[in-house]
Design a protein around this motif. Structure first.
Motif, PDB file in Angstrom:
ATOM      1  N   MET A   1     -11.114   6.904   3.398  1.00 48.90           N
ATOM      2  CA  MET A   1     -10.634   5.879   2.307  1.00 48.90           C
ATOM      3  C   MET A   1     -11.576   4.685   2.108  1.00 48.90           C
ATOM      4  O   MET A   1     -12.663   4.514   1.546  1.00 48.90           O
ATOM      5  N   SER A   2     -10.799   3.728   2.650  1.00 52.88           N
ATOM      6  CA  SER A   2     -11.857   2.319   2.699  1.00 52.88           C
ATOM      7  C   SER A   2     -13.264   2.375   3.320  1.00 52.88           C
ATOM      8  O   SER A   2     -13.037   2.853   4.632  1.00 52.88           O
ATOM      9  N   GLN A  93     -12.331   1.862  -6.170  1.00 58.25           N
ATOM     10  CA  GLN A  93     -11.543   2.826  -5.093  1.00 58.25           C
ATOM     11  C   GLN A  93     -10.488   1.922  -4.665  1.00 58.25           C
ATOM     12  O   GLN A  93      -9.533   2.599  -4.198  1.00 58.25           O
ATOM     13  N   ALA A  94     -10.545   0.617  -4.865  1.00 59.19           N
ATOM     14  CA  ALA A  94      -9.285  -0.235  -4.825  1.00 59.19           C
ATOM     15  C   ALA A  94      -9.152  -0.904  -5.970  1.00 59.19           C
ATOM     16  O   ALA A  94     -10.099  -1.509  -6.690  1.00 59.19           O
ATOM     17  N   TRP A 116      -5.639  -2.894   3.214  1.00 60.38           N
ATOM     18  CA  TRP A 116      -6.101  -1.694   2.507  1.00 60.38           C
ATOM     19  C   TRP A 116      -7.263  -1.146   3.507  1.00 60.38           C
ATOM     20  O   TRP A 116      -7.013   0.163   3.791  1.00 60.38           O
ATOM     21  N   TYR A 120      -3.556   1.038   4.603  1.00 61.25           N
ATOM     22  CA  TYR A 120      -2.341   0.999   3.525  1.00 61.25           C
ATOM     23  C   TYR A 120      -3.012   1.446   2.238  1.00 61.25           C
ATOM     24  O   TYR A 120      -4.031   0.954   1.739  1.00 61.25           O
ATOM     25  N   GLN A 121      -2.118   2.121   1.570  1.00 56.97           N
ATOM     26  CA  GLN A 121      -2.645   2.488  -0.230  1.00 56.97           C
ATOM     27  C   GLN A 121      -1.810   1.746  -1.256  1.00 56.97           C
ATOM     28  O   GLN A 121      -2.441   1.793  -2.191  1.00 56.97           O
ATOM     29  N   ASP A 167      -4.633   1.759  -3.666  1.00 59.71           N
ATOM     30  CA  ASP A 167      -5.932   2.658  -3.322  1.00 59.71           C
ATOM     31  C   ASP A 167      -5.968   3.780  -4.461  1.00 59.71           C
ATOM     32  O   ASP A 167      -5.100   4.006  -5.399  1.00 59.71           O
ATOM     33  N   THR A 169      -6.195   7.025  -4.565  1.00 58.96           N
ATOM     34  CA  THR A 169      -5.237   7.911  -4.549  1.00 58.96           C
ATOM     35  C   THR A 169      -3.894   7.669  -5.377  1.00 58.96           C
ATOM     36  O   THR A 169      -3.245   8.304  -6.069  1.00 58.96           O
ATOM     37  N   ALA A 170      -3.713   6.270  -5.082  1.00 59.98           N
ATOM     38  CA  ALA A 170      -2.212   5.953  -5.612  1.00 59.98           C
ATOM     39  C   ALA A 170      -2.342   5.637  -7.085  1.00 59.98           C
ATOM     40  O   ALA A 170      -1.433   6.094  -7.825  1.00 59.98           O
ATOM     41  N   PHE A 193       3.138   6.920  -0.712  1.00 68.98           N
ATOM     42  CA  PHE A 193       1.850   6.625   0.062  1.00 68.98           C
ATOM     43  C   PHE A 193       2.377   5.414   1.249  1.00 68.98           C
ATOM     44  O   PHE A 193       3.564   5.241   1.342  1.00 68.98           O
ATOM     45  N   GLN A 195       2.595   1.912   2.341  1.00 70.99           N
ATOM     46  CA  GLN A 195       2.800   0.826   1.790  1.00 70.99           C
ATOM     47  C   GLN A 195       3.119  -0.649   2.629  1.00 70.99           C
ATOM     48  O   GLN A 195       3.502  -0.341   3.628  1.00 70.99           O
TER      49      GLN A 195
END
Ligand code: UDP
Ligand code: MG
Length: 331
Positions: A1-2, A93-94, A116, A120-121, A167, A169-170, A193, A195
């Motif tokens: 992710m990040s 990405q964010a 993040w 966390y998304q 994020d 994905t969210a 997700f 949170q």
């Protein structure tokens, strides 16, 4: 992710409706907060059909900073639609959504990013009210969230406005939802997700006035509740059941009284009272039903939730070479 490298792009989505005096200050503040950390970011300002000089202010910002982009909607589609338009254009990405008026401090974006990076998304900014915020606004907002959470079982707290980090994905999950009645505050809590909540101290509006009149606030609240809960419809069943039981009981009582005690006196007042009360309940419930039928009507039309009139952005070549402020022709 990040990942913490420079290649991580942060998108900042700013809905703006008649915010000519706020945008430059917001941009300045975002630069002040983010630039010392050497981050790559883009700022997408969604002009929600402004009638003041907002469009010109956006153009000036785009000319002076390559990271700024303007998305002009064809008319005023409302705060939630403007947010959606921004989410749809964001490349990061964010993605952070933030109001234009500096009531939400850009400095908190760094804390959101830290959460993040912990995985966390969705990070919800939770407002601690500014002491000077009007008593009315504070109370109505608190009550709305209580009622909303009770009716929908979706855990939104008072103060969860539209200052939030998502994020990628969210964001993609949210963009896949097709509902016309887009209520991001509910949807952000509903999609799931991982949170987190981040309290922040609210500031006061940097300039201009709130776009939420009492009427707009009521419409917003109704929309939020009807798009997430069918409880008001069920209320009709409960009330109907209660009235039926009460009237059956009353019927039995009157019959027994007629045969064993005395003949009832003619009671016009009570009759009128009962009829008008029942009529009132009927009208109320028809109204509730109408609200939902109206929503269905809006959904089945499948109209786009917003229309983009034009975009103002630096040319792609310029954007590629740019890391910060620089003059560049617009596309
Ligand atoms: N906004 C918008 N379209 C609208 C109403 C508001 O884009 O139809 C934007 C507005 O410019 C601001 C944010 O939504 O950036 C929140 O609005 P406002 O500050 O007026 O609401 P309040 O904070 O008073 O609830
Ligand atoms: Mg505001």
């Amino acid at each position: 992710m990040s990942d913490t490298s420079q290649t991580t792009l942060l998108s900042i989505v700013v809905p703006a409706y008649n915010e000519q005096d706020c945008l430059a200050k917001l941009h300045q503040e975002i630069c002040r907060v983010l630039d010392p950390h050497g981050m790559s970011w883009e700022m997408l300002i969604v002009d929600d059909g402004s009638t003041d000089d907002t469009a010109r202010v956006i153009e000036t910002l785009v000319e002076t900073d390559l990271r700024v982009e303007g998305i002009h909607l064809a008319r005023n589609f409302g705060h939630q639609a403007a947010l959606l338009a921004g989410l749809a254009e964001a490349r990061g990405q964010a993605v952070v959504t933030i109001d234009a008026d500096l009531e939400q401090p850009p400095a908190s974006i760094l804390e959101m990013l830290a959460l993040w990076k912990q995985g966390y998304q969705i990070v919800h900014g939770v407002r601690r009210d500014h002491p000077e915020l009007s008593f009315f606004k504070r109370k109505t907002s608190r009550w709305f969230y209580r009622v909303f959470s009770f009716l929908t079982r979706i855990p939104i707290e008072p103060g969860m406005l539209d200052f939030r980090l998502f994020d990628r994905t969210a964001v993609d999950a949210i963009l896949s939802l097709q509902e016309a009645d887009f209520f991001l505050r509910g949807i952000a809590a509903w999609v799931g997700f991982k949170q987190a909540k981040l309290p922040y101290q609210a500031g006061l509006r940097s300039a201009g006035q709130t776009k939420y009149s009492t009427r707009a606030m009521i419409a917003f609240a109704m929309r939020g509740i009807t798009s997430f809960s069918t409880f008001p419809l069920r209320l009709a069943t409960y009330l109907g059941l209660m009235m039926t039981l009460l009237s059956t009981g009353y019927g039995i009582y009157v019959t027994i009284r007629h045969f064993f005690w005395e003949r009832p006196q003619p009671g016009y007042a009570s009759t009128i009272l009962l009829i008008s009360f029942l009529m009132g309940v009927q009208f109320l419930l028809t109204g509730v039903l109408g609200e939902y039928v109206g929503r269905i009507h809006v959904e089945v039309k499948h109209r786009p939730r917003y229309i983009v009139a034009r975009k103002v952005s630096p040319t792609p070549d310029c954007r590629r070479t740019a890391t910060s402020k620089k003059t560049c022709p617009r596309s």
